[in-house]
Motif scaffolding. Structure first.
Motif, PDB file in Angstrom:
ATOM      1  N   PRO A   9       0.830  -1.209   0.000  1.00  0.00           N
ATOM      2  CA  PRO A   9       0.000   0.000   0.000  1.00  0.00           C
ATOM      3  C   PRO A   9       0.864   1.258   0.000  1.00  0.00           C
ATOM      4  CG  PRO A   9      -0.002  -1.014   2.176  1.00  0.00           C
ATOM      5  CD  PRO A   9       0.725  -1.965   1.269  1.00  0.00           C
ATOM      6  N   GLN A  11       0.565   5.338   0.346  1.00  0.00           N
ATOM      7  CA  GLN A  11      -0.306   6.455   0.733  1.00  0.00           C
ATOM      8  C   GLN A  11       0.007   7.633  -0.182  1.00  0.00           C
ATOM      9  OE1 GLN A  11      -2.193   6.071   3.976  1.00  0.00           O
ATOM     10  NE2 GLN A  11      -3.512   7.583   2.993  1.00  0.00           N
ATOM     11  N   VAL A  17      -5.065   5.612  -0.862  1.00  0.00           N
ATOM     12  CA  VAL A  17      -4.011   4.596  -0.867  1.00  0.00           C
ATOM     13  C   VAL A  17      -4.054   3.861  -2.204  1.00  0.00           C
ATOM     14  CG1 VAL A  17      -3.281   2.392   0.149  1.00  0.00           C
ATOM     15  CG2 VAL A  17      -3.972   4.282   1.632  1.00  0.00           C
ATOM     16  N   VAL A  19      -2.668   0.509  -4.502  1.00  0.00           N
ATOM     17  CA  VAL A  19      -2.098  -0.842  -4.454  1.00  0.00           C
ATOM     18  C   VAL A  19      -1.978  -1.347  -5.889  1.00  0.00           C
ATOM     19  CG1 VAL A  19      -2.278  -3.150  -3.483  1.00  0.00           C
ATOM     20  CG2 VAL A  19      -3.320  -1.225  -2.276  1.00  0.00           C
ATOM     21  N   THR A  57      -4.472  -8.941  -0.188  1.00  0.00           N
ATOM     22  CA  THR A  57      -3.812  -7.678   0.153  1.00  0.00           C
ATOM     23  C   THR A  57      -4.835  -6.590   0.421  1.00  0.00           C
ATOM     24  OG1 THR A  57      -1.818  -8.201  -1.110  1.00  0.00           O
ATOM     25  CG2 THR A  57      -2.265  -5.879  -0.701  1.00  0.00           C
ATOM     26  N   LEU A  58      -5.834  -6.486  -0.461  1.00  0.00           N
ATOM     27  CA  LEU A  58      -6.864  -5.466  -0.268  1.00  0.00           C
ATOM     28  C   LEU A  58      -7.598  -5.680   1.052  1.00  0.00           C
ATOM     29  CD1 LEU A  58      -8.372  -5.221  -3.878  1.00  0.00           C
ATOM     30  CD2 LEU A  58      -6.620  -3.777  -2.821  1.00  0.00           C
ATOM     31  N   ARG A  60      -6.462  -7.097   3.754  1.00  0.00           N
ATOM     32  CA  ARG A  60      -5.575  -6.725   4.867  1.00  0.00           C
ATOM     33  C   ARG A  60      -5.565  -5.212   5.075  1.00  0.00           C
ATOM     34  NH1 ARG A  60      -2.075 -10.592   2.652  1.00  0.00           N
ATOM     35  NH2 ARG A  60      -0.773  -8.945   1.745  1.00  0.00           N
ATOM     36  N   ILE A  61      -5.563  -4.473   3.980  1.00  0.00           N
ATOM     37  CA  ILE A  61      -5.559  -3.009   4.081  1.00  0.00           C
ATOM     38  C   ILE A  61      -6.906  -2.509   4.599  1.00  0.00           C
ATOM     39  CG2 ILE A  61      -5.362  -0.859   2.756  1.00  0.00           C
ATOM     40  CD1 ILE A  61      -3.527  -2.492   0.824  1.00  0.00           C
ATOM     41  N   ALA A  63      -8.895  -4.091   6.551  1.00  0.00           N
ATOM     42  CA  ALA A  63      -8.779  -4.404   7.989  1.00  0.00           C
ATOM     43  C   ALA A  63     -10.112  -4.319   8.718  1.00  0.00           C
ATOM     44  CB  ALA A  63      -7.746  -3.479   8.636  1.00  0.00           C
TER      45      ALA A  63
END
Length: 285
Positions: A9, A11, A17, A19, A57-58, A60-61, A63
Motif C-alpha cells: 500500500p 499512501q 491509498v 495498491v 492484500t486489499l 488486509r488493508i 482491515a
C-alpha cells in the motif's frame, strides 16, 4: 516493468491509498492500480483481476473497516473481476459503469471485457457515492469503452481517470465498443475542468493533467492527419497503414495499434472524410 512493488500500500494523500495488482503486461504496464479511498469507511476503486493474492492484500488493508462501495470505471478484465469476491468478503455493493455485452472480442488484446461483471448500482454522469469525509462523483468519459467513467474526489481535487487518461501511454480505442469521436470529446471535457491531479488505472499519478490532456488531443489529431496524408496517396488496407504509422513498434502491440487506427478510420468515415472499399480504405471527396 512495475513502477513500485505489487501488494504494497502506497499512501498518495491522506484520503487515498494505491495498491498495484500483479498483472503486468504490454497493455497494463506495471499492472492495474487499485485505489482505496477514505479513513473510517472506504471505497475501493477498480479492484483489478481476480487474483487471490491481490484480493488478500486489499482485505488486509481494509482491515475490517466498512466498505461503502466497490467502484468500477469500466469492466475490462484487468479492472473489474475482483469486484465479485471482494463484495462477497466485505458485503459492499458494486457500483459504477453500466455492464456492456460486447461480441467479437479480438484475441491477443489483454483488455477483454469481464462477462461476469454485475453491478448492484449503475452510476450516471454526476451521480455519487459517499462516505465519512469523502465523495466520489461519476464523470462520464466514454471512448476507451462506451461505458467508461472517471471519478472526482472533490474534497481534494483529485480525479481517478481509469484508462481514459493513463500515466504511461495513450489508451487503446478498439471498435466496436471503443469510439474515437467519443474519446476525443471526453478529452475535451477534461480540458474544461480543474482537478489538480489524476490517479490513473495504469502508471504513476499525473501531476500536470491539463498539459497531458492537451498533449493527448494533439497526438490523436496528429495520427488523424497522418492517416489522411497516407490515404491521399492512394487506397491502403488497415495492416499496411498501421505498419507505416507505427514503425518499430513492439510486435505484441501491433493488434492494439491496428484497433486504434481502425477507430480513427471509423471516425473519419462518420465525418465523410474516408470510406472503405473491400479491404482497402480511401479518402473521400
Amino acid at each position: 516493468m512495475a513502477e513500485h512493488p505489487t501488494g504494497i500500500p502506497i499512501q498518495l494523500e491522506p484520503l487515498v491509498v494505491r495498491v498495484l495488482a500483479p498483472n503486468p503486461s504490454p497493455y497494463t504496464f506495471g499492472g492495474t492500480q487499485t485505489y482505496i479511498v477514505g479513513h473510517d469507511d472506504l471505497a475501493v476503486i477498480d479492484p483489478g483481476p481476480d487474483d487471490p493474492a491481490h484480493i488478500d492484500t486489499l482485505l488486509r488493508i481494509i482491515a475490517g473497516r466498512p466498505v461503502r462501495a466497490i467502484v468500477i470505471t469500466h469492466h475490462h478484465r484487468d479492472h473489474s473481476p475482483a469486484s465479485s469476491p471482494l463484495a462477497a468478503a466485505t458485503g459492499a455493493p458494486i457500483v459504477g459503469a453500466v455492464p456492456q455485452h460486447v461480441t467479437g472480442d479480438h484475441p491477443g488484446l489483454d483488455a477483454a471485457f469481464d462477462a461476469d461483471y454485475a453491478p448492484d448500482r449503475v452510476l450516471a454522469d454526476g451521480e455519487a457515492v459517499q462516505g465519512d469525509g469523502w465523495t466520489l462523483r461519476a464523470l462520464a468519459t466514454p471512448g476507451h469503452t462506451s461505458n467508461h467513467l472517471a471519478f472526482v474526489l472533490p474534497e481534494t481535487g483529485a480525479l481517478f481517470s481509469g484508462d481514459h487518461v493513463m500515466g504511461w501511454a495513450t489508451s487503446v480505442v478498439s471498435p466496436p465498443d471503443g469510439d474515437m469521436g467519443q474519446y476525443m470529446a471526453s478529452l475535451e471535457r477534461l480540458l474544461g475542468r480543474d482537478e489538480r491531479i489524476y490517479y490513473p488505472g495504469h502508471g504513476e499519478a499525473v501531476e500536470q493533467p491539463q498539459r497531458l490532456v492537451r498533449g493527448m488531443l494533439g497526438h490523436r489529431k496528429q495520427r488523424e492527419g497522418q492517416i489522411l496524408r497516407l490515404l491521399a496517396a492512394g487506397p491502403l488496407p488497415l495492416a499496411d497503414m498501421t505498419a507505416r504509422m507505427y514503425v518499430g513498434l513492439d510486435p505484441r502491440l501491433i493488434p492494439a495499434a491496428q484497433r486504434s487506427v481502425l477507430a480513427h478510420l471509423y471516425d473519419l468515415r462518420g465525418r465523410g472524410l474516408a470510406d472503405e472499399e473491400g479491404e482497402q480504405w480511401r479518402i473521400t471527396g
